[in-house]
Design a protein around this motif. Structure first.
Motif, PDB file in Angstrom:
ATOM      1  N   ALA A 332      19.956 -52.769  -0.598  1.00 17.39           N
ATOM      2  CA  ALA A 332      18.645 -53.406  -0.756  1.00 17.39           C
ATOM      3  C   ALA A 332      18.833 -54.753  -1.452  1.00 17.39           C
ATOM      4  CB  ALA A 332      17.698 -52.487  -1.516  1.00 17.39           C
ATOM      5  N   ASP A 333      18.321 -54.924  -2.671  1.00 21.90           N
ATOM      6  CA  ASP A 333      18.420 -56.203  -3.369  1.00 21.90           C
ATOM      7  C   ASP A 333      19.623 -56.287  -4.304  1.00 21.90           C
ATOM      8  OD1 ASP A 333      16.097 -57.235  -2.217  1.00 21.90           O
ATOM      9  OD2 ASP A 333      14.835 -56.194  -3.677  1.00 21.90           O
ATOM     10  N   LEU A 334      20.469 -55.286  -4.317  1.00 16.39           N
ATOM     11  CA  LEU A 334      21.644 -55.265  -5.177  1.00 16.39           C
ATOM     12  C   LEU A 334      22.901 -55.501  -4.343  1.00 16.39           C
ATOM     13  CD1 LEU A 334      22.744 -54.728  -8.066  1.00 16.39           C
ATOM     14  CD2 LEU A 334      23.004 -52.325  -7.373  1.00 16.39           C
ATOM     15  N   ILE A 335      23.737 -56.456  -4.789  1.00 24.91           N
ATOM     16  CA  ILE A 335      24.952 -56.805  -4.055  1.00 24.91           C
ATOM     17  C   ILE A 335      26.146 -56.759  -5.004  1.00 24.91           C
ATOM     18  CG2 ILE A 335      26.139 -58.563  -2.687  1.00 24.91           C
ATOM     19  CD1 ILE A 335      23.448 -59.724  -1.983  1.00 24.91           C
ATOM     20  N   LEU A 336      27.211 -56.099  -4.568  1.00 21.56           N
ATOM     21  CA  LEU A 336      28.507 -56.142  -5.234  1.00 21.56           C
ATOM     22  C   LEU A 336      29.448 -56.962  -4.371  1.00 21.56           C
ATOM     23  CD1 LEU A 336      29.007 -52.463  -6.480  1.00 21.56           C
ATOM     24  CD2 LEU A 336      28.641 -54.478  -7.900  1.00 21.56           C
ATOM     25  N   ASP A 337      30.026 -58.006  -4.953  1.00 22.36           N
ATOM     26  CA  ASP A 337      30.956 -58.871  -4.224  1.00 22.36           C
ATOM     27  C   ASP A 337      32.283 -58.907  -4.955  1.00 22.36           C
ATOM     28  OD1 ASP A 337      29.644 -59.796  -1.927  1.00 22.36           O
ATOM     29  OD2 ASP A 337      28.452 -61.180  -3.125  1.00 22.36           O
ATOM     30  N   GLY A 338      33.373 -58.935  -4.194  1.00 23.29           N
ATOM     31  CA  GLY A 338      34.686 -59.003  -4.813  1.00 23.29           C
ATOM     32  C   GLY A 338      35.702 -59.664  -3.913  1.00 23.29           C
ATOM     33  N   LEU A 339      36.830 -60.030  -4.517  1.00 25.43           N
ATOM     34  CA  LEU A 339      37.982 -60.552  -3.796  1.00 25.43           C
ATOM     35  C   LEU A 339      39.063 -59.485  -3.803  1.00 25.43           C
ATOM     36  CD1 LEU A 339      38.172 -64.184  -5.250  1.00 25.43           C
ATOM     37  CD2 LEU A 339      37.119 -63.443  -3.107  1.00 25.43           C
ATOM     38  N   LEU A 340      39.618 -59.179  -2.644  1.00 22.10           N
ATOM     39  CA  LEU A 340      40.629 -58.136  -2.549  1.00 22.10           C
ATOM     40  C   LEU A 340      41.920 -58.571  -3.229  1.00 22.10           C
ATOM     41  CD1 LEU A 340      40.165 -56.823   1.109  1.00 22.10           C
ATOM     42  CD2 LEU A 340      39.454 -55.742  -1.017  1.00 22.10           C
ATOM     43  N   GLU A 341      42.511 -57.652  -3.986  1.00 22.39           N
ATOM     44  CA  GLU A 341      43.773 -57.896  -4.685  1.00 22.39           C
ATOM     45  C   GLU A 341      44.927 -57.833  -3.689  1.00 22.39           C
ATOM     46  OE1 GLU A 341      46.591 -58.825  -6.814  1.00 22.39           O
ATOM     47  OE2 GLU A 341      44.747 -58.616  -7.987  1.00 22.39           O
ATOM     48  N   ARG A 342      45.691 -58.920  -3.599  1.00 17.68           N
ATOM     49  CA  ARG A 342      46.791 -58.968  -2.628  1.00 17.68           C
ATOM     50  C   ARG A 342      47.851 -57.915  -2.914  1.00 17.68           C
ATOM     51  NH1 ARG A 342      47.125 -64.678  -0.476  1.00 17.68           N
ATOM     52  NH2 ARG A 342      45.234 -65.671  -1.240  1.00 17.68           N
ATOM     53  N   ASP A 343      48.134 -57.674  -4.201  1.00 17.94           N
ATOM     54  CA  ASP A 343      49.170 -56.699  -4.543  1.00 17.94           C
ATOM     55  C   ASP A 343      48.754 -55.282  -4.164  1.00 17.94           C
ATOM     56  OD1 ASP A 343      50.930 -58.585  -5.562  1.00 17.94           O
ATOM     57  OD2 ASP A 343      49.964 -58.568  -7.522  1.00 17.94           O
ATOM     58  N   PHE A 344      47.464 -55.009  -4.183  1.00 14.67           N
ATOM     59  CA  PHE A 344      47.008 -53.693  -3.733  1.00 14.67           C
ATOM     60  C   PHE A 344      47.255 -53.534  -2.237  1.00 14.67           C
ATOM     61  CE2 PHE A 344      43.776 -50.937  -1.885  1.00 14.67           C
ATOM     62  CZ  PHE A 344      43.903 -49.796  -2.660  1.00 14.67           C
ATOM     63  N   LEU A 345      46.994 -54.601  -1.482  1.00 12.87           N
ATOM     64  CA  LEU A 345      47.242 -54.539  -0.048  1.00 12.87           C
ATOM     65  C   LEU A 345      48.733 -54.386   0.248  1.00 12.87           C
ATOM     66  CD1 LEU A 345      44.825 -57.370   1.137  1.00 12.87           C
ATOM     67  CD2 LEU A 345      44.423 -54.903   1.182  1.00 12.87           C
ATOM     68  N   ARG A 346      49.571 -54.964  -0.617  1.00 10.04           N
ATOM     69  CA  ARG A 346      51.015 -54.907  -0.394  1.00 10.04           C
ATOM     70  C   ARG A 346      51.635 -53.607  -0.896  1.00 10.04           C
ATOM     71  NH1 ARG A 346      54.405 -59.344  -3.458  1.00 10.04           N
ATOM     72  NH2 ARG A 346      53.624 -58.113  -5.202  1.00 10.04           N
ATOM     73  N   ASP A 347      51.219 -53.167  -2.100  1.00 10.85           N
ATOM     74  CA  ASP A 347      51.871 -52.028  -2.747  1.00 10.85           C
ATOM     75  C   ASP A 347      51.120 -50.721  -2.602  1.00 10.85           C
ATOM     76  OD1 ASP A 347      53.700 -53.890  -3.576  1.00 10.85           O
ATOM     77  OD2 ASP A 347      52.804 -54.150  -5.553  1.00 10.85           O
ATOM     78  N   GLY A 348      49.811 -50.792  -2.283  1.00 17.94           N
ATOM     79  CA  GLY A 348      49.025 -49.578  -2.224  1.00 17.94           C
ATOM     80  C   GLY A 348      48.593 -49.136  -3.605  1.00 17.94           C
TER      81      GLY A 348
END
Length: 376
Positions: A332-348
């Motif tokens: 609705a009127d609430l938004i959570l925005d973030g930038l993905l962590e590259r190390d999480f994508l690489r290391d899990g």
């Protein structure tokens, strides 16, 4: 009936462009506020503050604030500890100037206060001010640094729209040496001007040409330092399909910095930011928002410095290429925005012991709650 349906779809598309707003969204889509219709526009063009009424918290950067609609014509904004390029420039100068006590200063953003008034749908006026300050004392020595930014804004038009922001920068510096000699700033007055035109070429395409000029002058006496920059570019918003936004921008900038002591030039630097290009996309799938942005920047720098009564010249050429992945959740009127962590994508994920690269899914996270102006 057909015309009414087309108008409804157009308004829905424009609303989609404007409601998804946060600093993390700006970063994920290239990081250039002038080329993007986003809530960060209110800090560059104060007259647009009322277009983005919201409560916003940047959890990782630790700043927050609110742009509250008092009515359909009035909006009031108050933000605390919001970082800005002007404060970053002041901090950079302090860290390499003056005494050890002065270099230890870190003027942090204190508050941003803004007001927006729209007498009609085709015109809006804005006023904004921000303040950064730090002070330090050791025995009989006292040092301090203050940076203030006063900005006026004007918005004209309700279809094609002209945005104007005019700012005055005030700097106050004080340093005291071990011998007790006090040094204040030379000059300390700067100006900036930002102009942008929102040009809807079609129902799905908006062009955003812009122009910027800034002059900033401050330094510890007896040194004088003047920095002038020009910016010219254009942004583009395209909605090729429902729920899909494509953002592109081409940006050029020229900076010139001159330093002198007792009217004697000692250094000069010229930096040309060759056309920086930005390409980003945002895709909505239900309540999820996926973003991808790429930015390529080339910089050519020429420097001259007076050493042993001789001018020494140097030059350099550098390029930077950056990418960002963003993720948003809208309820609705609430938004959570973030930038993905590259190390999480690489290391899990690391369930035990954490990750040597920092772990976590998001490198930045913001929360935005949108307000709706009350009806009069």
């Amino acid at each position: 009936m057909y015309r009414t349906l087309r108008l409804f779809l157009l308004l829905s598309a424009l609303a989609t462009l404007q409601v998804n707003a946060s600093v993390d969204r700006l970063t994920a889509l290239g990081g250039l506020s002038q080329a993007l219709l986003d809530d960060s526009n209110g800090f560059v063009f104060p007259a647009s503050l009322g277009e983005w009424p919201r409560f916003e918290v940047e959890l990782f950067d630790e700043w927050a604030g609110v742009a509250f609609p008092l009515s359909t014509r009035h909006a009031l904004g108050l933000f605390f500890n919001r970082p800005s390029p002007e404060v970053a420039d002041l901090q950079s100068y302090i860290q390499q100037s003056g005494s050890d006590l002065f270099r230890a200063l870190n003027p942090s953003p204190w508050f941003d206060l803004a007001y927006n008034y729209s007498p009609s749908d085709a015109i809006a006026l804005g006023l904004a001010t921000s303040l950064a300050y730090d002070r330090s004392s050791l025995a009989a020595r006292t040092t301090s640094a203050t940076g203030a930014d006063l900005r006026l804004g004007l918005r004209l038009g309700s279809g094609p729209t002209l945005d104007i922001g005019l700012g005055i920068l005030l700097r106050r510096l004080r340093d005291q040496t071990l011998a007790g000699v006090v040094h204040n700033q030379t000059d300390g007055l700067g100006l900036n001007l930002d102009i942008r035109y929102r040009w809807p070429l079609t129902k799905r395409l908006i062009l955003l040409p812009y122009l910027g000029l800034e002059r900033d002058a401050y330094a510890l006496a007896p040194e004088a330092r003047t920095k002038t920059s020009w910016r010219l570019g254009t942004g583009l918003h395209l909605m090729p399909a429902r729920g899909v936004l494509v953002v592109a921008a081409l940006d050029t900038r020229f900076e010139r910095t001159e330093q002198a002591i007792a009217a004697q030039p000692i250094a000069e630097e010229q930096i040309l930011h060759l056309p920086t290009w930005i390409l980003g996309s945002e895709v909505r799938v239900g309540s999820l928002l996926f973003r991808l942005g790429v930015r390529h920047q080339s910089q050519l720098a020429d420097r001259e410095r007076l050493r042993a009564n001789q001018w020494v010249q140097s030059s350099s050429f550098t390029t930077h290429f950056t990418t960002h992945l963003g993720l948003g959740l809208e309820f609705a009127d609430l938004i959570l925005d973030g930038l993905l962590e590259r190390d999480f994508l690489r290391d899990g994920p690391h369930f035990l012991g954490g990750s040597r690269h920092g772990g976590g899914i998001l490198s930045h996270l913001s929360l935005t709650y949108r307000f709706h102006p009350p009806s009069e």
